[in-house]
Scaffold this active site. Structure first.
Site, PDB file in Angstrom:
ATOM      1  CE  LYS A   9      -3.112   2.543   3.060  1.00 17.87           C
ATOM      2  NZ  LYS A   9      -4.348   2.619   2.269  1.00 17.87           N
ATOM      3  CE  LYS A  46     -19.744  -8.207  -2.075  1.00 19.07           C
ATOM      4  NZ  LYS A  46     -18.814  -8.463  -0.974  1.00 19.07           N
ATOM      5  CB  SER A  65     -21.017  10.377   7.179  1.00 15.30           C
ATOM      6  OG  SER A  65     -21.080   9.955   5.842  1.00 15.30           O
ATOM      7  CD  GLU A 106     -23.050   8.491  10.126  1.00 15.85           C
ATOM      8  OE1 GLU A 106     -22.075   7.807   9.769  1.00 15.85           O
ATOM      9  OE2 GLU A 106     -24.200   8.305   9.698  1.00 15.85           O
ATOM     10  CB  CYS A 152      -5.925  -2.556   3.761  1.00 13.15           C
ATOM     11  SG  CYS A 152      -4.612  -2.963   2.625  1.00 13.15           S
ATOM     12  CD  GLU A 162     -20.747  -5.807   0.991  1.00 13.77           C
ATOM     13  OE1 GLU A 162     -20.756  -4.780   0.310  1.00 13.77           O
ATOM     14  OE2 GLU A 162     -19.822  -6.123   1.754  1.00 13.77           O
ATOM     15  CG  HIS A 164     -19.705   6.601  -5.043  1.00 13.41           C
ATOM     16  ND1 HIS A 164     -21.061   6.423  -5.071  1.00 13.41           N
ATOM     17  CD2 HIS A 164     -19.249   5.867  -4.002  1.00 13.41           C
ATOM     18  CE1 HIS A 164     -21.407   5.599  -4.101  1.00 13.41           C
ATOM     19  NE2 HIS A 164     -20.329   5.246  -3.430  1.00 13.41           N
TER      20      HIS A 164
HETATM   21  N1  GLN Z   1     -24.829   6.497   7.530  1.00 11.82           N
HETATM   22  C1  GLN Z   1     -23.672   6.103   6.800  1.00 11.82           C
HETATM   23  C2  GLN Z   1     -22.977   7.341   6.238  1.00 11.82           C
HETATM   24  O1  GLN Z   1     -23.616   8.233   5.859  1.00 11.82           O
HETATM   25  C3  GLN Z   1     -24.009   5.171   5.662  1.00 11.82           C
HETATM   26  C4  GLN Z   1     -22.780   4.723   4.916  1.00 11.82           C
HETATM   27  C5  GLN Z   1     -23.046   3.643   3.884  1.00 11.82           C
HETATM   28  O2  GLN Z   1     -24.155   3.405   3.498  1.00 11.82           O
HETATM   29  N2  GLN Z   1     -22.024   2.999   3.406  1.00 11.82           N
HETATM   30  O3  GLN Z   1     -21.775   7.388   6.146  1.00 11.82           O
END
Ligand code: GLN
Ligand code: ZN
Length: 758
Positions: free
Chosen positions: A18, A113, A433, A484, A516, A605, A694
């Site tokens: 890494k 995945k 978050s 969060e 990782c 998943e 993303h």
């Molecule tokens: N509540 C989480 C966040 O907002 C949800 C994250 C997720 O779905 N991977 O980060």
């Protein structure tokens, strides 16, 4: 009896790969220094395998980024959008495929995945324009090197059927007509490898799934005949893993390969059937040391299986191996010095698993090896440990009744009861978050290192929460979150507060490329010690008159993203986690939080690979969510969130979860999945993500407005929510702020013109 593993983790016990990759990508390290690190790691890993007494060392298991990508490069399966990179240096080209080329604005290959593991591979793309010329597979040089250093290499390749089954055809291209020419490339490589080794491992995990079309399966015998011919008298090992062979057993035993490898960790019950079907010309490799977990093998049980195979086949036709590549477990347990001793003695990481294989061979061959009694004693002591079985936890789990799995009333009635929340049409919210800024990370690190007192840390977190609430009020969002900031990871955060969990210091497992993860470990019965999220949520709520959502991670996701004890059924562990979350949900409600989101990001998943197993899993997984969420009054609104969009097959189960609101990823697929929701007559409320978090790109008001209008064709306005695809943790405020501003504006515009929407 020969011993081997299917592969060793590439990343290194201190994540050296890494570090080397990332400094190379930053332009701080030359290609030579990266390749140097890689070469050192490979040699170290061969040495570990040899020292453990294994008969072979694995080559071709090491990859600078991904083994599926390595095959794609060998085959020249490079999509035309990478044409501008063609003249670049080989390493630059390789990483452009893996990570995209930002300067030239070329997106990377898609990543997804690897079966039901937490590893992600780069999806091969088959284009109508046909392949470019391929490049030499690194396994050849590695195998020659291992041999020259005095090791006995066993090269490992992902097989042609698996590679093609996982590839995605672009435009009018067809996948399976390419099979023959692809197999010819494999054959050419095998021919070159054969002089440098005794055995070549070809992995076809696709045989343990339902992903292979019948027409392709029909070509299996002739294609494998070609591969065997290329071997020139050396052995080909057909390696299958991640499940039982089931219907594909016929194909496997008739492949003409010298050795068949089966997974006895995932495909527990298949030994007898395989033994009965195995032709006399074929040897069998038993995958008896589980490559997907961190627990010691149970020698007594495995010994029994080996004896069974031994009496049927004799020692010359028997191999002992890891169930799959050890890629999926951390590298070296001896690096752990903070684990409680009674847990550590039960564990085995990759290095230790190599030694387990030779210990098992000794036990079978000598019939009196002390390792057997030692192993039995360790496992018995572990089972007898107080944490393994807590009467109160067991009793409570056993007493769960159908009534505990259901809300008081059905959704329609709950909807009326939730009217008091007084939300506008098309309520706007986020997934939980907010950007994890450098400041937040620094605060967390300082606290972890002891440079900050608990009180100082709490104050810093409160500061972040306050800031986050102020921002959301300024943005005009309707249902707020606390952001969060106290959570480094949505599973770890809860795991750290629950009984039955522990954490490694160095238990890193590759997720993809240089990334990782360090999964929590569930080693004992799980219970809640005290409320886990109340302080943060209640503080946030005290700052605003708008509703603040309580934010929890669901039981299935906690399970899927942890290493789970192997002495209790997963479904039972999940029930224990669900009960802990249920208590948290009820405490939130009691404290006045009436909108509670329980994230099940990993539900999809965690699904097993065959239909029958998937059904069974979905039943207990959905029940676990229901157990966690249904202890509240009708007037309390339960949300859930999932960050993927391949729902069609499991939509009935999503409905079975019986949440009041579900938020899902959908902006990238242009709301396509909503067709399925409409067709299914999904009853409850839906928040299809309108902002792809993303990407750093800020979506415009018009774009999101168009997505909402599209959504309204499938979901009635009374049941549509407005939110991003997922949490904003990985984004910067510079991007998140304008994107949310636009999202709120888009919702307002659509609301104002609702009468024009039919
Ligand atoms: N509540 C989480 C966040 O907002 C949800 C994250 C997720 O779905 N991977 O980060
Ligand atoms: Zn998500």
């Amino acid at each position: 009896m020969q011993t081997h593993i299917l592969g060793f983790p590439s990343v290194g016990k201190y994540r050296e790969l890494k570090q080397a990759l990332e400094s190379h990508w930053k332009g701080e390290a030359s290609p030579e220094s990266l390749l140097n690190t890689a070469s050192e790691l490979k040699k170290r890993h061969w040495q570990i395998q040899k020292k453990a007494g294994l008969d072979y060392v694995s080559t071709g298991d090491f990859s600078l980024y991904d083994r599926m990508l390595d095959i794609s490069c060998m085959l020249g399966a490079i999509p035309p959008r990478f044409l501008p990179c063609h003249g670049d240096a080989p390493l630059d080209k390789y990483f452009s495929l893996a990570r995209g080329d930002i300067q030239r604005n070329i997106p990377a290959l898609e990543m997804t995945k690897w079966f039901d593991a937490n590893y992600h591979y780069l999806v091969p793309e088959i284009d109508a324009n046909g392949p470019w010329s391929g490049s030499e597979h690194p396994v050849l040089a590695d195998t020659k090197e291992a041999k020259s250093l005095g090791f006995s290499p066993k090269p490992a390749l992902i097989g042609p059927f698996t590679w093609l089954a996982l590839a995605k055809a672009q435009g009018s291209a067809l996948k399976w007509p390419r099979l023959q020419s692809i197999v010819a490339e494999y054959a050419a490589l095998i021919e070159k490898l054969a002089p440098h080794c005794d055995c070549i491992q070809i992995e076809e995990p696709v045989l343990c799934t339902e992903l292979l079309p019948d027409a392709a399966a029909r070509q299996f015998p002739s294609m494998y005949a070609a591969l065997n011919e290329a071997c020139g008298g050396k052995k080909l090992m057909l390696a299958t893993y991640f499940g039982a062979l089931g219907e594909k057993l016929e194909l496997a035993v008739n492949s003409g390969c010298a050795v068949l490898h089966i997974d006895l960790a995932r495909g527990k019950g298949q030994l007898e059937g395989v033994l009965a079907a195995l032709p006399a010309s074929m040897a069998l490799s038993l995958g008896i040391v589980d490559g997907r977990n961190i627990w010691k093998a149970d020698y007594a049980r495995q010994h029994h299986l080996i004896e069974q195979a031994l009496s049927a086949l004799g020692r010359d036709r028997l191999w002992l191996g890891s169930s799959c590549s050890l890629l999926h477990c951390p590298v070296d347990l001896s690096e752990e010095n903070a684990l409680p001793e009674h847990i550590k003695t039960r564990m085995a990481f990759a290095v230790q698993k190599c030694a387990e294989l030779t210990a098992l061979r000794r036990i079978v061959e000598t019939k009196s090896d002390p390792a057997l009694a030692e192993n039995t004693a360790v496992l018995q002591a572990a089972a007898a440990h107080a944490d393994s079985r807590i009467a109160a936890v067991r009793e409570r789990a056993a007493a769960v009744s159908p009534a505990d799995l259901s809300r008081e009333a059905a959704y329609a009635e709950r909807r009326a009861a939730q009217g008091w929340l007084n939300l506008p049409l098309l309520p706007t919210t986020t997934i939980g978050s907010f950007p994890q800024t450098a400041a937040i990370r620094k605060t967390r690190l300082a606290f972890k290192k002891g440079d900050m007192t608990e009180a100082e840390y709490e104050a810093a977190i409160r500061c972040e929460i306050r800031d986050c609430i102020e921002k959301q009020e300024a943005l005009g969002l309707d249902v707020l979150v606390h952001g969060e900031p106290e959570r480094n990871d949505m599973v770890e955060y809860f795991g750290q507060q629950l009984g039955g969990f522990c954490f490694t210091q160095n238990g890193w497992v590759q997720s993809y490329g240089s990334r990782c993860v360090k999964p929590p470990v569930i080693y004992g019965d799980v219970y809640r010690k005290a409320p886990m999220s109340l302080d943060a949520i209640l503080y946030a709520q005290s700052l605003t008159t708008k509703p603040v959502k309580g934010m929890l991670t669901g039981p299935v996701t906690i399970l899927c993203w942890s290493f789970v004890r192997d002495d209790l059924e997963r479904s039972e562990v999940c029930t224990q986690v669900a009960l802990a979350i249920r208590d948290e949900v009820q405490d939130l409600e009691k404290a006045g939080v009436h909108i509670i989101q329980i994230d099940e990001a990993a539900l999809r998943e965690g699904m097993p690979l065959t239909r029958a197993e998937a059904e069974n899993y979905l039943r207990w997984a959905v029940d676990a969510f229901r157990l966690a969420s249904s202890g509240v009054a009708n007037a309390t609104q339960i949300h859930t969130h999932m960050c993927y969009s391949e729902f069609n097959a499991i939509l009935p189960w999503i409905a079975e979860m019986d949440a009041d609101v579900i938020s899902i990823e959908s902006s990238r697929s242009g709301m396509e999945l909503l067709d399925a929701f409409a067709e299914f007559h999904y009853q409850a409320e839906v928040g299809p993500g309108v902002y792809d978090i993303h990407s750093p790109r800020v979506p415009t008001v018009e774009e999101m407005e168009a997505l909402l209008r599209k959504a309204l064709r499938h979901i009635p306005k009374e049941r549509l929510w407005v939110n991003p695809d997922c949490g904003l943790k990985t984004r910067q405020w510079e991007e998140a702020w304008p994107a949310l501003e636009n999202m709120v504006a888009a919702a307002r515009r659509v609301r104002e013109n609702l009468e024009y929407i039919d």
